[in-house]
Every structure is written in structure tokens, then in C-alpha cells.
Design a protein around this motif. Structure first.
Motif, PDB file in Angstrom:
ATOM      1  N   THR A 147       6.527 -23.197   2.030  1.00 43.07           N
ATOM      2  CA  THR A 147       7.385 -22.267   1.297  1.00 43.07           C
ATOM      3  C   THR A 147       6.542 -21.512   0.277  1.00 43.07           C
ATOM      4  OG1 THR A 147       9.439 -22.059   0.034  1.00 43.07           O
ATOM      5  CG2 THR A 147       8.037 -23.938  -0.486  1.00 43.07           C
ATOM      6  N   ASP A 148       7.100 -20.474  -0.279  1.00 37.28           N
ATOM      7  CA  ASP A 148       6.412 -19.750  -1.343  1.00 37.28           C
ATOM      8  C   ASP A 148       6.597 -20.450  -2.686  1.00 37.28           C
ATOM      9  OD1 ASP A 148       5.442 -17.506   0.211  1.00 37.28           O
ATOM     10  OD2 ASP A 148       7.523 -16.831   0.329  1.00 37.28           O
ATOM     11  N   VAL A 149       7.849 -20.773  -2.985  1.00 34.88           N
ATOM     12  CA  VAL A 149       8.191 -21.396  -4.261  1.00 34.88           C
ATOM     13  C   VAL A 149       8.930 -22.700  -4.000  1.00 34.88           C
ATOM     14  CG1 VAL A 149       9.386 -21.129  -6.471  1.00 34.88           C
ATOM     15  CG2 VAL A 149       8.413 -19.117  -5.333  1.00 34.88           C
ATOM     16  N   LEU A 150       8.385 -23.791  -4.502  1.00 33.24           N
ATOM     17  CA  LEU A 150       9.061 -25.085  -4.429  1.00 33.24           C
ATOM     18  C   LEU A 150       9.591 -25.415  -5.813  1.00 33.24           C
ATOM     19  CD1 LEU A 150       9.866 -27.781  -3.107  1.00 33.24           C
ATOM     20  CD2 LEU A 150       7.592 -28.651  -3.749  1.00 33.24           C
ATOM     21  N   MET A 167      10.769 -36.392  -5.162  1.00 30.94           N
ATOM     22  CA  MET A 167       9.396 -35.937  -5.343  1.00 30.94           C
ATOM     23  C   MET A 167       8.593 -37.060  -5.989  1.00 30.94           C
ATOM     24  SD  MET A 167       7.042 -34.705  -7.799  1.00 30.94           S
ATOM     25  CE  MET A 167       8.050 -34.289  -9.207  1.00 30.94           C
ATOM     26  N   SER A 168       7.496 -37.447  -5.371  1.00 28.24           N
ATOM     27  CA  SER A 168       6.694 -38.541  -5.916  1.00 28.24           C
ATOM     28  C   SER A 168       5.394 -38.061  -6.544  1.00 28.24           C
ATOM     29  CB  SER A 168       6.394 -39.583  -4.828  1.00 28.24           C
ATOM     30  OG  SER A 168       5.826 -38.984  -3.677  1.00 28.24           O
ATOM     31  N   ASP A 169       4.821 -36.961  -6.068  1.00 28.52           N
ATOM     32  CA  ASP A 169       3.577 -36.456  -6.646  1.00 28.52           C
ATOM     33  C   ASP A 169       3.424 -34.968  -6.406  1.00 28.52           C
ATOM     34  OD1 ASP A 169       1.721 -38.479  -7.924  1.00 28.52           O
ATOM     35  OD2 ASP A 169       2.246 -39.550  -6.084  1.00 28.52           O
ATOM     36  N   VAL A 170       2.707 -34.317  -7.319  1.00 28.42           N
ATOM     37  CA  VAL A 170       2.327 -32.910  -7.172  1.00 28.42           C
ATOM     38  C   VAL A 170       0.967 -32.861  -6.488  1.00 28.42           C
ATOM     39  CG1 VAL A 170       1.678 -30.805  -8.424  1.00 28.42           C
ATOM     40  CG2 VAL A 170       3.622 -32.185  -9.204  1.00 28.42           C
ATOM     41  N   LEU A 171       0.812 -31.966  -5.542  1.00 29.58           N
ATOM     42  CA  LEU A 171      -0.458 -31.788  -4.850  1.00 29.58           C
ATOM     43  C   LEU A 171      -1.276 -30.695  -5.527  1.00 29.58           C
ATOM     44  CD1 LEU A 171       0.753 -31.898  -1.126  1.00 29.58           C
ATOM     45  CD2 LEU A 171      -0.340 -33.752  -2.430  1.00 29.58           C
ATOM     46  N   THR A 172      -2.564 -30.926  -5.658  1.00 23.84           N
ATOM     47  CA  THR A 172      -3.459 -29.937  -6.258  1.00 23.84           C
ATOM     48  C   THR A 172      -4.675 -29.710  -5.367  1.00 23.84           C
ATOM     49  OG1 THR A 172      -4.627 -31.646  -7.518  1.00 23.84           O
ATOM     50  CG2 THR A 172      -2.775 -30.530  -8.613  1.00 23.84           C
ATOM     51  N   SER A 173      -5.270 -28.539  -5.521  1.00 24.50           N
ATOM     52  CA  SER A 173      -6.500 -28.208  -4.805  1.00 24.50           C
ATOM     53  C   SER A 173      -7.288 -27.235  -5.663  1.00 24.50           C
ATOM     54  CB  SER A 173      -6.191 -27.580  -3.445  1.00 24.50           C
ATOM     55  OG  SER A 173      -7.385 -27.211  -2.776  1.00 24.50           O
ATOM     56  N   GLU A 174      -8.546 -27.570  -5.928  1.00 25.69           N
ATOM     57  CA  GLU A 174      -9.415 -26.740  -6.765  1.00 25.69           C
ATOM     58  C   GLU A 174      -8.756 -26.425  -8.109  1.00 25.69           C
ATOM     59  OE1 GLU A 174     -10.503 -23.339  -4.491  1.00 25.69           O
ATOM     60  OE2 GLU A 174     -11.723 -24.478  -3.060  1.00 25.69           O
ATOM     61  N   GLY A 175      -8.069 -27.434  -8.645  1.00 25.48           N
ATOM     62  CA  GLY A 175      -7.461 -27.304  -9.963  1.00 25.48           C
ATOM     63  C   GLY A 175      -6.136 -26.573  -9.998  1.00 25.48           C
ATOM     64  N   LYS A 176      -5.596 -26.190  -8.834  1.00 33.08           N
ATOM     65  CA  LYS A 176      -4.325 -25.471  -8.771  1.00 33.08           C
ATOM     66  C   LYS A 176      -3.277 -26.310  -8.043  1.00 33.08           C
ATOM     67  CE  LYS A 176      -6.590 -20.939  -8.476  1.00 33.08           C
ATOM     68  NZ  LYS A 176      -6.729 -19.683  -7.664  1.00 33.08           N
ATOM     69  N   ILE A 197       2.114 -15.453  -7.402  1.00 33.70           N
ATOM     70  CA  ILE A 197       1.978 -15.447  -5.946  1.00 33.70           C
ATOM     71  C   ILE A 197       1.268 -14.185  -5.457  1.00 33.70           C
ATOM     72  CG2 ILE A 197       3.320 -15.264  -3.797  1.00 33.70           C
ATOM     73  CD1 ILE A 197       5.310 -17.254  -5.057  1.00 33.70           C
ATOM     74  N   GLU A 198       1.508 -13.078  -6.120  1.00 29.71           N
ATOM     75  CA  GLU A 198       0.835 -11.834  -5.740  1.00 29.71           C
ATOM     76  C   GLU A 198      -0.682 -11.951  -5.841  1.00 29.71           C
ATOM     77  OE1 GLU A 198       2.190  -8.410  -7.778  1.00 29.71           O
ATOM     78  OE2 GLU A 198       4.260  -8.548  -7.051  1.00 29.71           O
ATOM     79  N   LYS A 199      -1.141 -12.787  -6.782  1.00 29.99           N
ATOM     80  CA  LYS A 199      -2.583 -12.911  -7.029  1.00 29.99           C
ATOM     81  C   LYS A 199      -3.182 -14.164  -6.378  1.00 29.99           C
ATOM     82  CE  LYS A 199      -1.751 -10.782 -11.529  1.00 29.99           C
ATOM     83  NZ  LYS A 199      -1.707 -11.014 -13.000  1.00 29.99           N
ATOM     84  N   ASN A 200      -2.344 -15.091  -5.936  1.00 30.61           N
ATOM     85  CA  ASN A 200      -2.828 -16.359  -5.378  1.00 30.61           C
ATOM     86  C   ASN A 200      -1.997 -16.704  -4.152  1.00 30.61           C
ATOM     87  OD1 ASN A 200      -4.649 -17.596  -7.775  1.00 30.61           O
ATOM     88  ND2 ASN A 200      -2.851 -16.584  -8.644  1.00 30.61           N
ATOM     89  N   SER A 201      -2.465 -16.308  -3.001  1.00 33.10           N
ATOM     90  CA  SER A 201      -1.680 -16.491  -1.780  1.00 33.10           C
ATOM     91  C   SER A 201      -2.148 -17.648  -0.907  1.00 33.10           C
ATOM     92  CB  SER A 201      -1.691 -15.206  -0.952  1.00 33.10           C
ATOM     93  OG  SER A 201      -3.025 -14.836  -0.624  1.00 33.10           O
ATOM     94  N   ASP A 202      -3.361 -18.151  -1.133  1.00 33.14           N
ATOM     95  CA  ASP A 202      -3.906 -19.198  -0.260  1.00 33.14           C
ATOM     96  C   ASP A 202      -3.380 -20.573  -0.653  1.00 33.14           C
ATOM     97  OD1 ASP A 202      -5.382 -17.323   1.102  1.00 33.14           O
ATOM     98  OD2 ASP A 202      -7.133 -17.547  -0.213  1.00 33.14           O
TER      99      ASP A 202
END
Length: 583
Positions: free
Chosen positions: A25-28, A172-181, A421-426
């Protein structure tokens, strides 16, 4: 992009087969109360092309506090009170110079806009015959408007109509992160245990405050606080998670506004000892006075409701159309108040009980946490935003601010998410992180033997429940409370769940331990009394040393504390010692 399963599989975990679903999804949005629903509806209004998913462990529209509390909206009559005037009053008398005056000013300024939005979304708001909003005055410069308890159901209808997807009964049990995001979240179904992996470009946490499961009705469990903390988000103002108020002694039913008419066993009016003029709402000074009177052997403490206009009519505000026409809520309140009246009888005694209301996730004016792409709104980040200053989350000395603050945050975060989202799509999810989160989530189910969640929760409540440990504090009593929390903390790794609902209890118990530890340790650091925060051993406000926020960080599994200066220089209202450029 639709909310479809990208992958389905099975994982053999002992004797149970755990289904796995991966969604995109775009926004959770995690949390289906008024804050989460506002964020969802407004996001679709701002950008209809974005996919929005609400993940809720209960049922969206039936969760949160908006449909359980008084059902009131804070209201400012701008003919009698300008935003500038209210901010000045609030800074001096409520927030005690810790509040973000810019954010508070924006909140007050958008009062009518927020109410208009709720009406647009189908919420019933009361008006007088001449077309004006029906307002009950509750304090200086402010009043409350009653809405019916189906408020969240109406906003859910608006959300579904706009295409928001609902994922109910998923914890929800945990937030997922990647490269600090932030790149998503994981959770499990309460119905069959299915493990959900949700990829998302932004994650909005709207999971409420920490209430320690002490008093009925209040339902914040702190799981969002714990998830944000584990993900590395900073916490701020954790020591202000200690809201308490008076309850009837037998039924433990809330006795709102009766702090204005408190008497000891000698027939002495003790309200005069801590309140000499009309104030915004109950303060911790009322709790401290109750404790002092009881400690001096002058209890029990009773209330004379007939002496104050707001309490003189008993429960009429809730159980009759006398003040507002709220048919949905009246039937609910009749049952609740009726049962309480039967238990209380003619007993006028009241007791002070901790409610909690810890809301410490640190956010900026855009409601983004210290982790890019991760947002926190409503009672999850109320004090973490610093907008209200030195008070707990709502009621926090401002009845009706809980619902409207959540709406306010929801409107802001919708704009913020769209811009982000406009600036961070990956979106790049780390499979090893998902695996570790899955193992952590189900660990209590895999233990052959262990400790129940109730046992750990009881330990925490024994530590933090007494108001002399959490509201009217001293170093000695804080240390006693912290030792009990450490005892509970040692049991967390031994938690044992019987089923998926009990698994949720185990994670809530873990979150309670975390919140209590942060609260006690930060309270020990703050060696002063300020706003709601009271220390018997440091009774004065200390602007020279403690015009600061306390920050809590998770650094490699260790709880680390630091301070952050209050940027009073850029705000209009200065603390007394700085008003003339002096220090």
C-alpha cells in the motif's frame, strides 16, 4: 495499486501452521480510532490516487477513546477568546512553559475547521435553535460540544466510501525499517494467527496512549509506543504519562469535575487548599491534596456535588437530552451510570486513581517521528509533540482536546504523507528483519512453560498504580516503583501465551513494562515540580535547570536518556525569568 496479496505461504511453527500474507500500500495507518480514520479520509481527499490501508487489532470505528469517553469536542469562542489569548493562558496556567506555542496556536486556530470537517463526514454536532453550536462552558476561555458515540462509525463510513481498505482484527507487532526509513509493518491476526507483512511508503501510528489497564473504559495499551521505540524512534516527555482523577469509592466510576467540591472527614472544604479560582480541569494538585489528607488520617474524602453547577445535576449531561441530544450514547450511559449508582448507593466518598495517558512518541510539526516515513498522531504523540506542555494526554486538563487533537493531527499527517511519498517512492523490505520480527511476535506461543501476561501486568500496576508513586512523587517512592518494574521486566522473556488473543496480552504486558520504566526513570531525572508533574521532594518549578525536555532513545537495546532545551526564544510567551532578557 490495490491491496492484494503479493505472496502467500505457510510456516510450520511447532504444531501450528502459520499462514503468511504480504500486502502493499502507499499509506499504512495503524489504529482505527478517530485519529487513524481522520488521517485515512483526509489522505484520500488530498490525493485520491493513493492506496490507504487501516490496520486495527479490534474493529475500525469501534476502537479508540472517542466512542468510549465523554464524547466531547473542545471549543473556543473566538468572539470571547482569540488563539493568542488562549495560548498565553495555557502556557502560564496549564503547560507551564514547556508547550510548543506555535503548534498549540495552530490547533486552536483550526477549531472551527475541524468541527466543520467532522460534520462534512457525517458526525452529528448539536446546534441551538438560532443555528449556533451548543456549547457547555468548562473552564476559562473554553467549552465543550457533545457528539454522539457513533462518531467513529460515521467517519469509517466516509473512509470506506472514499476507497480506504480496512484490515481488522490484526495486531501490529513491529514497524519495518530499511536504511533508516519506515517501509511497513508486520502483525498477526487475532482470529487465526496469520502473519501479515505490509509494505508501505509511509506508516502512520494512531494506536493511542498507555493506560496500564488500570481503570475501566480507558483502552490505550502502549503497543504503538513500544513498536516505535523498538524501531528506534525517540520518545519525549515520558514522565508526563501520569493522568489521574477522582472516582467513586465503591463503583470506581469517574466523578468528573467533583474536584471542585471536595471535603475531608472533618467537614472541611479541602478544594480551597489547592484551588482558589476556576481552572481548566482537574489538576495533579487535587490528587496531592487527597493523598495528604488521607495520610494525615483525615479521610475518607467525600464530594458535595450539589455545590457546583456542573455536578449539581448528577449524570444529566450524559443520561438525558438535558444538555445534548445524543440518543446513541444515552442508552450506553444509562446502563453504565445506572449500574454505578446501584453500587455507590448514598456513598459520597471518592478515591484518586491513576489512568495513565502516556503519549511520548517524539514528532515534529508534520507529525513525523525521528524515523523518516514513520508518523505518530493523536494520543500516541500528544506530549511527544510538546504542544500541550507539562501535562499528560487528554483529558490532560482540557476536556474535549483528545478527539480534536486527533482530528488536528490527522489533517496534518495527510498532507505530510502525500508530500513524503512524492519524494520517496521506493520500498525495500529486509527479509531477515521480517523473519526476526516474526520470531519475536510468536515467541510467547512457542514456550512450553512460562509466566502469564496477567502476572506481569499485575506487577506493573502494583508499581505505578498508587498515586504517591506516579503523581505526587518522591525519590524514595520512585525508586520503590522502579524496583517493582525491574521485577516485571525480568519476567518478559518468560511470557507464555495460550492462544492468539493471549499473545496480544503478552505484547501489551511487555509494552506496559517499557512505558513504566521510561516513566519512572524520566521522573527521577526531573528534579522539580512543573504543571501536572509534582514531586514532594522538589516542590518548586526550576526554570534555570529544567526548562528542558527529557528524551529517551533505544540504542542497541539500551534505554538511554538525554535532554533537549526548550526553544523559548522563538515563542511569544516567555517564562518569568526570561521575560526581560534575564537569566
Amino acid at each position: 495499486m490495490k491491496m492484494n496479496a503479493d505472496r502467500e505461504g505457510k510456516t510450520d511453527m511447532k504444531n501450528a501452521e502459520i499462514q503468511e500474507k504480504v500486502l502493499s500500500t502507499d499509506v499504512l495507518i495503524v489504529g482505527g480510532g478517530i485519529g487513524g480514520l481522520t488521517a485515512a479520509v483526509r489522505t484520500k481527499e488530498v490525493n485520491p490516487h493513493l492506496d490507504v490501508v487501516i490496520m486495527e487489532k479490534n474493529t475500525t470505528g469501534y476502537s479508540g477513546k472517542a466512542n468510549r469517553g465523554g464524547g466531547v469536542l473542545q471549543y473556543f469562542d473566538f468572539e470571547k477568546c482569540t488563539p493568542d489569548q488562549f495560548v498565553q493562558y495555557h502556557v502560564h496556567n496549564v503547560g507551564a512553559y514547556l508547550g510548543d506555542q506555535e503548534l498549540l496556536h495552530e490547533y486552536v486556530s483550526k477549531n472551527n475547521e475541524m468541527i466543520d470537517k467532522l460534520v462534512e463526514w457525517g458526525v452529528k454536532v448539536p446546534y441551538t435553535e438560532d443555528g449556533k453550536l451548543k456549547v457547555v462552558p468548562t473552564g476559562p476561555m473554553v467549552g465543550i460540544i457533545g457528539v454522539d458515540l457513533d462518531i467513529t462509525l460515521q467517519v469509517r463510513k466516509a473512509a470506506v466510501k472514499l476507497g480506504v481498505k480496512i484490515l481488522d482484527k490484526v495486531v501490529m507487532s513491529d514497524v519495518l525499517t530499511s536504511e533508516g526509513k519506515a517501509v511497513g509493518a508486520v502483525g498477526y491476526s487475532l482470529l487465526d494467527g496469520t502473519f501479515h507483512v505490509v509494505k508501505a511508503k509511509t506508516v502512520v501510528l494512531a494506536t493511542g496512549s498507555q493506560n496500564y489497564k488500570i481503570m475501566p473504559m480507558w483502552n490505550g495499551r502502549g503497543d504503538g509506543i513500544a513498536a516505535a521505540y523498538r524501531a528506534g524512534a525517540e520518545m519525549r516527555n515520558t514522565e508526563f504519562g501520569n493522568f489521574a482523577q477522582q472516582y467513586t469509592a465503591r463503583a470506581h466510576h469517574d466523578a468528573v469535575f467533583t474536584e471542585n467540591v471536595m471535603y475531608n472527614a472533618l467537614g472541611e472544604n479541602i478544594t480551597k487548599n489547592f484551588r482558589r479560582f476556576r481552572e481548566a480541569d482537574v489538576s495533579s494538585k487535587a490528587v496531592a491534596e487527597w493523598y495528604k489528607q488521607m495520610s494525615a488520617g483525615k479521610g475518607p474524602i467525600s464530594v458535595h456535588r450539589e455545590e457546583y453547577e456542573v455536578t449539581a445535576h448528577g449524570d444529566a449531561m450524559f443520561t438525558t437530552p438535558r444538555v445534548w441530544d445524543r440518543p446513541y450514547g444515552i442508552e450506553v450511559w444509562k446502563r453504565i451510570y445506572g449500574k454505578a449508582a446501584e453500587r455507590d448507593g448514598d456513598c459520597k466518598e471518592i478515591v484518586m486513581c491513576l489512568v495513565g495517558e502516556q503519549s511520548p512518541v517524539k514528532v515534529g510539526h508534520d507529525m513525523q517521528t525521528t524515523i523518516p516515513g514513520l508518523y505518530a498522531i493523536g494520543d500516541l504523540s500528544y506530549t511527544g509533540s510538546t504542544a500541550p506542555g507539562a501535562v499528560p494526554a487528554p483529558p490532560g486538563r482540557n476536556r474535549g482536546s483528545g478527539i480534536l487533537n486527533a482530528v488536528f493531527n490527522g489533517l496534518i499527517v495527510a498532507e505530510s504523507c502525500s508530500d513524503y511519498i512524492e519524494k520517496n517512492s521506493d520500498i525495500a523490505i529486509d527479509d531477515d528483519q521480517v523473519k526476526a520480527c516474526k520470531e519475536r511476535a510468536y515467541a510467547p506461543l512457542l514456550r512450553e512453560v512460562g509466566i502469564s501476561a496477567d502476572e506481569v501486568m499485575d506487577d506493573v500496576r502494583e508499581a505505578i498504580g498508587p498515586v504517591e508513586n506516579s503523581v505526587y512523587m518522591s525519590q524514595h517512592r520512585l525508586e520503590i516503583g522502579l524496583r517493582k518494574v525491574e521485577k516485571a521486566k525480568a519476567k518478559v522473556t518468560q511470557l507464555k501465551a495460550a492462544d492468539f488473543h493471549d499473545l496480544c496480552n503478552c505484547h501489551e504486558a511487555e509494552a506496559m513494562v517499557l512505558s513504566a520504566e521510561m516513566q519512572f526513570k524520566a521522573a527521577s531525572m526531573r528534579k522539580e515540580s512543573r504543571g501536572w508533574f509534582l514531586r514532594e521532594d522538589y516542590p518548586e518549578m526550576d526554570n534555570e535547570n529544567w526548562l528542558k525536555y527529557i528524551i529517551v532513545k533505544n540504542m542497541n537495546g539500551e534505554m538511554v536518556f538525554d535532554t533537549e532545551d526548550v526553544p523559548y526564544e522563538k515563542w511569544a510567551v516567555k517564562p518569568p525569568m526570561f521575560q526581560h532578557g534575564q537569566k
